[in-house]
Design a protein around this motif. Structure first.
Motif, PDB file in Angstrom:
ATOM      1  N   SER A  80       0.832  -1.201   0.000  1.00 32.44           N
ATOM      2  CA  SER A  80       0.000   0.000   0.000  1.00 32.44           C
ATOM      3  C   SER A  80       0.866   1.249   0.000  1.00 32.44           C
ATOM      4  O   SER A  80       1.998   1.243   0.506  1.00 32.44           O
ATOM      5  CB  SER A  80      -0.907   0.012   1.237  1.00 32.44           C
ATOM      6  N   LEU A  81       0.325   2.327  -0.545  1.00 31.16           N
ATOM      7  CA  LEU A  81       1.016   3.608  -0.527  1.00 31.16           C
ATOM      8  C   LEU A  81       1.191   4.079   0.911  1.00 31.16           C
ATOM      9  O   LEU A  81       0.278   3.930   1.736  1.00 31.16           O
ATOM     10  CB  LEU A  81       0.212   4.644  -1.317  1.00 31.16           C
ATOM     11  N   LEU A  82       2.349   4.630   1.207  1.00 32.62           N
ATOM     12  CA  LEU A  82       2.623   5.151   2.541  1.00 32.62           C
ATOM     13  C   LEU A  82       2.192   6.611   2.620  1.00 32.62           C
ATOM     14  O   LEU A  82       2.327   7.361   1.654  1.00 32.62           O
ATOM     15  CB  LEU A  82       4.105   4.997   2.865  1.00 32.62           C
ATOM     16  N   SER A  83       1.687   7.006   3.773  1.00 31.43           N
ATOM     17  CA  SER A  83       0.996   8.296   3.867  1.00 31.43           C
ATOM     18  C   SER A  83       1.872   9.463   4.285  1.00 31.43           C
ATOM     19  O   SER A  83       1.452  10.613   4.175  1.00 31.43           O
ATOM     20  CB  SER A  83      -0.181   8.187   4.844  1.00 31.43           C
ATOM     21  N   ASN A  84       3.080   9.198   4.774  1.00 28.05           N
ATOM     22  CA  ASN A  84       3.919  10.313   5.210  1.00 28.05           C
ATOM     23  C   ASN A  84       5.395   9.968   5.044  1.00 28.05           C
ATOM     24  O   ASN A  84       5.776   8.799   4.908  1.00 28.05           O
ATOM     25  CB  ASN A  84       3.608  10.710   6.662  1.00 28.05           C
ATOM     26  N   ILE A  85       6.210  11.009   5.069  1.00 20.47           N
ATOM     27  CA  ILE A  85       7.650  10.856   4.820  1.00 20.47           C
ATOM     28  C   ILE A  85       8.324  10.038   5.907  1.00 20.47           C
ATOM     29  O   ILE A  85       9.221   9.230   5.626  1.00 20.47           O
ATOM     30  CB  ILE A  85       8.320  12.237   4.686  1.00 20.47           C
ATOM     31  N   MET A 111      10.790  14.041  -3.614  1.00 21.42           N
ATOM     32  CA  MET A 111      10.238  13.394  -2.429  1.00 21.42           C
ATOM     33  C   MET A 111      11.243  12.426  -1.829  1.00 21.42           C
ATOM     34  O   MET A 111      11.348  12.298  -0.603  1.00 21.42           O
ATOM     35  CB  MET A 111       8.940  12.657  -2.773  1.00 21.42           C
ATOM     36  N   GLY A 112      11.999  11.739  -2.693  1.00 19.26           N
ATOM     37  CA  GLY A 112      13.050  10.850  -2.202  1.00 19.26           C
ATOM     38  C   GLY A 112      14.083  11.596  -1.385  1.00 19.26           C
ATOM     39  O   GLY A 112      14.658  11.050  -0.439  1.00 19.26           O
ATOM     40  N   GLY A 113      14.333  12.858  -1.746  1.00 22.22           N
ATOM     41  CA  GLY A 113      15.248  13.686  -0.966  1.00 22.22           C
ATOM     42  C   GLY A 113      14.717  13.975   0.419  1.00 22.22           C
ATOM     43  O   GLY A 113      15.478  14.041   1.395  1.00 22.22           O
ATOM     44  N   ALA A 114      13.400  14.159   0.517  1.00 23.17           N
ATOM     45  CA  ALA A 114      12.785  14.330   1.837  1.00 23.17           C
ATOM     46  C   ALA A 114      12.933  13.052   2.654  1.00 23.17           C
ATOM     47  O   ALA A 114      13.247  13.089   3.848  1.00 23.17           O
ATOM     48  CB  ALA A 114      11.307  14.692   1.675  1.00 23.17           C
ATOM     49  N   PHE A 197       5.595  17.540   4.776  1.00 21.58           N
ATOM     50  CA  PHE A 197       6.991  17.441   5.182  1.00 21.58           C
ATOM     51  C   PHE A 197       7.572  18.817   5.470  1.00 21.58           C
ATOM     52  O   PHE A 197       7.456  19.741   4.668  1.00 21.58           O
ATOM     53  CB  PHE A 197       7.798  16.769   4.073  1.00 21.58           C
ATOM     54  N   ASP A 198       8.213  18.960   6.618  1.00 23.55           N
ATOM     55  CA  ASP A 198       8.852  20.225   6.980  1.00 23.55           C
ATOM     56  C   ASP A 198       9.971  19.943   7.984  1.00 23.55           C
ATOM     57  O   ASP A 198       9.726  19.665   9.153  1.00 23.55           O
ATOM     58  CB  ASP A 198       7.831  21.183   7.592  1.00 23.55           C
ATOM     59  N   ARG A 199      11.204  20.008   7.497  1.00 23.07           N
ATOM     60  CA  ARG A 199      12.375  19.814   8.351  1.00 23.07           C
ATOM     61  C   ARG A 199      13.266  21.055   8.342  1.00 23.07           C
ATOM     62  O   ARG A 199      14.468  20.960   8.597  1.00 23.07           O
ATOM     63  CB  ARG A 199      13.154  18.589   7.877  1.00 23.07           C
ATOM     64  N   VAL A 200      12.658  22.212   8.102  1.00 21.42           N
ATOM     65  CA  VAL A 200      13.402  23.467   8.024  1.00 21.42           C
ATOM     66  C   VAL A 200      14.188  23.736   9.310  1.00 21.42           C
ATOM     67  O   VAL A 200      15.338  24.177   9.276  1.00 21.42           O
ATOM     68  CB  VAL A 200      12.445  24.637   7.708  1.00 21.42           C
ATOM     69  N   LEU A 201      13.579  23.462  10.450  1.00 20.02           N
ATOM     70  CA  LEU A 201      14.202  23.790  11.729  1.00 20.02           C
ATOM     71  C   LEU A 201      15.183  22.730  12.216  1.00 20.02           C
ATOM     72  O   LEU A 201      15.974  22.998  13.125  1.00 20.02           O
ATOM     73  CB  LEU A 201      13.120  24.015  12.792  1.00 20.02           C
TER      74      LEU A 201
END
Length: 269
Positions: A80-85, A111-114, A197-201
């Motif tokens: 199944s498709l995964l819902s989050n990074i 997205m792979g980079g995330a 996805f947000d890893r800015v901090l």
């Protein structure tokens, strides 16, 4: 030396190039691979993509042990498709365990980079290096794109948002045909994951040696995204590919592969 797993040695003994499927958490995952004698590399594709994204890097004369998987629900993989990074990064960890790799370079596009950023934050001790291609610490997606995909329709009438000026019309037509073969549901799930996805901090916590690659004509993840990563990753280097867009590894394969191989040689030293 680098933890190459026994099943791969068996394929090598039999003179076969690929390990076509790997069972991960009970799921059959499709893999494109090459046989070499050096540092292992794992490639992770972007939204709606598959291992085909790395066709120009996975060449038969490669000196590296390379694996490019289709994520669950993508390409030829089951599941199944995964819902989050975060879940995708955990799946990559399970994939790595299935291969019994100990130290390797992890490469991700968009997205792979995330996904590989998340992996690096959770499992830095497993990595020899990190390659971030056409990606960012945050990947917002427009509401219009998400709402159109949610209705089961594709919002893209062409692939001009993916390719730079150096890409031929024939290649654009082929890419458009391939895009239309993918269900809008896959794109919707992937773009939803990207949007959250947000890893800015926290991206500055990644200390693993990192190579950042971006096309100077990328409109999906513009140059400023990669410049932000370069400024915040303490052990990183930025390479800009002229005349390339978001799919720079397919548009300018020689330039991208050269940068990748140079970086990997430094990771081995």
């Amino acid at each position: 030396m680098f933890g190459i797993y026994s099943i791969f040695d068996e394929y090598k003994r039999r003179g076969e190039v690929q390990v076509p499927y790997v069972t991960v958490s009970g799921i059959s995952i499709y893999v494109e691979s090459t046989i070499g004698n050096s540092l292992p590399i794992v490639f992770v594709h972007g939204a709606g993509g598959s291992s085909k994204s790395w066709s120009e890097q996975l060449v038969s004369d490669s000196q590296y042990n390379s694996w490019a998987l289709d994520l669950p629900g993508h390409g030829k993989s089951e599941g199944s498709l995964l819902s989050n990074i975060k879940d995708m990064a955990e799946f990559i960890n399970d994939f790595i365990k299935a291969l019994t790799l100990e130290k390797f370079v992890l490469v991700g596009h968009s997205m792979g980079g995330a996904i590989v950023q998340e992996f690096a934050l959770q499992y830095p001790e497993k990595l020899r290096g990190l390659v971030l291609i056409a990606t960012g610490a945050r990947l917002k997606v427009s509401k219009g794109v998400l709402s159109t995909l949610a209705t089961g329709n594709m919002p893209f009438k062409d692939v001009n948002h993916l390719y730079g000026s150096s890409t031929s019309d024939d290649k654009r037509e082929e890419a458009m045909w391939e895009m239309n073969e993918i269900s809008p549901t896959v794109y919707w799930a992937d773009f939803e994951a990207c949007n959250k996805f947000d890893r800015v901090l926290s991206v500055g916590k990644i200390k693993v040696p990192s190579l950042i690659i971006v096309g100077d004509e990328d409109v999906m993840t513009p140059l400023k995204y990669s410049q932000f990563l370069s400024s915040n990753l303490p052990n990183s280097q930025l390479r800009i590919i002229k005349g390339a867009g978001h799919m720079c590894m397919l548009e300018k394969p020689t330039e991208v592969t050269t940068e990748l191989e140079r970086f990997i040689r430094n990771c081995v030293d």
